[in-house]
Scaffold this active site. Structure first.
Site, PDB file in Angstrom:
ATOM      1  N   GLY A  34      -7.078  -0.541   8.190  1.00  0.00           N
ATOM      2  CA  GLY A  34      -8.385  -0.017   7.798  1.00  0.00           C
ATOM      3  C   GLY A  34      -9.522  -0.994   7.974  1.00  0.00           C
ATOM      4  N   ASN A  63      -0.701 -14.805   3.718  1.00  0.00           N
ATOM      5  CA  ASN A  63      -1.268 -13.713   2.929  1.00  0.00           C
ATOM      6  C   ASN A  63      -2.627 -14.145   2.399  1.00  0.00           C
ATOM      7  OD1 ASN A  63       0.671 -11.341   2.350  1.00  0.00           O
ATOM      8  ND2 ASN A  63       1.990 -13.140   2.189  1.00  0.00           N
ATOM      9  N   GLY A 103       4.778  -4.735  -0.535  1.00  0.00           N
ATOM     10  CA  GLY A 103       5.943  -5.569  -0.813  1.00  0.00           C
ATOM     11  C   GLY A 103       6.031  -6.010  -2.265  1.00  0.00           C
ATOM     12  N   HIS A 151       8.302  -2.653   4.666  1.00  0.00           N
ATOM     13  CA  HIS A 151       7.099  -3.344   4.215  1.00  0.00           C
ATOM     14  C   HIS A 151       5.967  -2.919   5.133  1.00  0.00           C
ATOM     15  CE1 HIS A 151       4.472  -7.088   3.679  1.00  0.00           C
ATOM     16  NE2 HIS A 151       4.385  -6.362   2.580  1.00  0.00           N
ATOM     17  N   ASP A 152       4.884  -2.440   4.564  1.00  0.00           N
ATOM     18  CA  ASP A 152       3.843  -1.804   5.372  1.00  0.00           C
ATOM     19  C   ASP A 152       3.319  -2.712   6.479  1.00  0.00           C
ATOM     20  OD1 ASP A 152       2.475  -3.481   3.606  1.00  0.00           O
ATOM     21  OD2 ASP A 152       1.391  -1.865   2.608  1.00  0.00           O
ATOM     22  N   THR A 153       3.253  -4.015   6.223  1.00  0.00           N
ATOM     23  CA  THR A 153       2.762  -4.915   7.261  1.00  0.00           C
ATOM     24  C   THR A 153       3.749  -5.016   8.422  1.00  0.00           C
ATOM     25  OG1 THR A 153       1.625  -6.179   5.556  1.00  0.00           O
ATOM     26  CG2 THR A 153       1.789  -7.187   7.723  1.00  0.00           C
ATOM     27  N   THR A 155      -6.253  -4.100   1.860  1.00  0.00           N
ATOM     28  CA  THR A 155      -6.423  -4.755   0.563  1.00  0.00           C
ATOM     29  C   THR A 155      -6.092  -6.238   0.687  1.00  0.00           C
ATOM     30  OG1 THR A 155      -5.856  -2.709  -0.579  1.00  0.00           O
ATOM     31  CG2 THR A 155      -5.685  -4.756  -1.845  1.00  0.00           C
TER      32      THR A 155
END
Length: 472
Positions: free
Chosen positions: A391, A281, A63, A221-223, A244
């Site tokens: 991951g 976050n 993001g 957004h990947d999340t 990350t």
């Protein structure tokens, strides 16, 4: 990643490539043209490997970062990396114009200097000519979708990460943007996840030797895509998208914006299928990644399993760091920063590599405990299960720490949650799946998960008290 859906959902890794910051003079950028070239390579390989024609394409990325287009739809400069130092001090500078309470009231987004709002404000503060000549604002997945299709649209989940969006009004926060003298005309139409954009540009399809495949705006957004893949039964659960960054939160039908959510610095980001991801976050595996990179530079190469095994054999609960401290945001020198934090807070200073890793993992678990308490308090729900995806879900030691310190059952997996959620939203958009619930049931039957039962102890409770003292 090539996804297939029949009785099960399967993924094949088609093409993997690195993506890291590029330092140019005093700034950090993304090498977006190389990323674009690699995406075309991946598409070419996928089209050549598949027996059937591809049904769809979906793009998700991190993001907050973005590209600006000029009047001719050309990219203006290299997109900045969110860890670039140009946003130092920008939260404080912006708050002199608009109080933080009002910024939060309009956006519901936690304050982090890397947020798009403060990147744009930094450009305005510096009289950056790129902002003055910009005609179109596109987040990173929007930019890649534009290059794929020529469609200039702002996908909802990524738009909400910018701190330029008003989730109550379901539109851009134009009043806030105007107050900070950020041009409002650059922000475009917002589309929902599952929206079919356009088909591949003819030139892209020709280069990839494929048909003009539909491109779907997924949870870009990947999340958002990762959370879509949580194999949950019901709604009363916490998710941790562990990579990350660690993003810990719940799904909510409405934004939660009040004095307490501001005080705890929790955030309301867009989810798929008309949900809000109410979350925190947390600086996640970045801390471990940076230490590993630093040790590799010094000639000591560890796998992540090596580091976890070392940590498991070293004494427990000696010292902790507050993983949200801004000193841990920038790359390089992570080991020394961890040691300095422990020294400044009068704790034992971790010396060995094993002690540093144990400090990181225990600190993350303790921060998860703090976050679970706040999520439960603000949602008014008992949240007995934590789903860890991504991951970081492979780190068995951290998974057990999390169960022990929170008292929650932890279910770990699937690992490739972001790619799975991407495929689910494509399938929903193309009407191959009828709902997110059907998609999550498919995930549960397609991928293995591992459960961790909590083993609470007085030692963890005492450690949490010490952690709260250094977290201030």
């Amino acid at each position: 990643m090539l996804g297939r859906i029949d009785e099960r959902l399967t993924l094949d890794e088609i093409h993997r490539f690195s993506n890291g910051p590029v330092r140019l003079a005093d700034h950090i950028h993304w090498d977006v043209l190389r990323l674009w070239a690699e995406i075309q390579n991946g598409l070419r390989i996928a089209a050549g490997n598949d027996d059937n024609s591809l049904a769809g394409i979906g793009v998700d990325t991190w993001g907050v970062d973005f590209g600006l287009l000029d009047a001719s739809d050309h990219l203006i400069g290299n997109p900045y990396h969110y860890r670039d130092a140009r946003t130092n001090g920008m939260i404080e500078a912006a708050s002199e114009i608009v109080p933080l309470e009002e910024i939060y009231n309009q956006t519901g987004i936690q304050f982090m200097q890397l947020n798009t709002l403060f990147q744009l404000f930094a450009m305005r503060h510096a009289n950056d000519p790129a902002l003055q000549s910009a005609k179109t604002f596109l987040t990173m997945p929007d930019l890649l979708n534009f290059w794929l299709t020529s469609s200039k649209a702002n996908e909802f989940t990524d738009a909400t990460t910018t701190q330029c969006y008003n989730p109550r009004e379901k539109r851009w926060a134009f009043e806030l943007l105007a107050a900070l003298d950020i041009p409002q005309h650059i922000f475009g139409q917002i589309v929902q996840p599952g929206t079919m954009l356009e088909k591949l540009r003819a030139s892209v399809a020709e280069d990839a030797s494929c048909e003009r495949i539909p491109v779907i705006a997924v949870g870009s957004h990947d999340t958002a895509s990762a959370v879509a893949a949580v194999p949950a039964d019901g709604n009363d659960f916490i998710y941790i998208s562990s990579g990350t960054w660690s993003l810990i939160g719940i799904e909510s039908r409405k934004p939660i914006i009040n004095a307490d959510s501001l005080r705890y610095n929790l955030t309301n980001e867009g989810g798929v299928c008309d949900t809000i991801r109410f979350l925190k976050n947390i600086m996640g595996m970045w801390l471990l990644q940076e230490c590993r990179r630093q040790w590799a530079k010094a000639g000591k190469n560890y796998s992540y399993d090596d580091l976890t095994n070392l940590a498991a054999q070293t004494p427990a609960l000696k010292s902790f760091i507050y993983v949200g401290d801004d000193r841990f945001l920038a790359p390089d020198g992570m080991v020394e920063r961890i040691q300095t934090f422990c020294r400044e807070t009068n704790q034992p200073v971790p010396q060995t590599h094993a002690e540093v890793v144990r400090c990181i993992l225990e600190s993350l678990a303790l921060e998860y405990r703090w976050s679970t308490e706040k999520l439960s308090e603000l949602s008014g729900k008992a949240l007995p299960v934590i789903h860890i995806i991504g991951g970081g879900s492979r780190n068995r030691l951290l998974n057990q720490f999390t169960a022990d310190v929170t008292g929650c059952k932890v279910i770990a997996g699937p690992v490739e949650a972001t790619a799975i959620g991407n495929v689910l939203l494509q399938a929903i958009g193309l009407r191959h799946l009828s709902s997110l619930e059907e998609g999550r049931e498919l995930v549960l039957h397609s991928f293995d998960v591992t459960s961790y039962e909590p083993q609470p102890s007085a030692a963890w409770e005492e450690a949490y008290s010490r952690y709260l003292a250094v977290r201030k």
